[in-house]
Design a protein around this motif. Sequence first.
Motif: not given
Length: 78
Positions: A57-64
Amino acid sequence: MENKKSYTDMMKASAMTRKKHAEKSVLDIYIDMVIHESILTTRRADLLEAIDAALDCKDETLFMKLTDELTSLSCHYG
């Protein structure tokens, strides 16, 4: 006639009772280890799946956030 146990018989019985309690304690510890390992394995798999979804999903915040959780889990439990 009373059925009295000798001192030796009482000591043998006491030793067997202590041995059974020690075996039970070791068994309890082993059971706890298996349960905790299962929980840890499941949590790690869930985090890895969620990390993959965050990447998709290209969700950087969630990924981090999820990678921080995974790092913390790895540091604490190996």
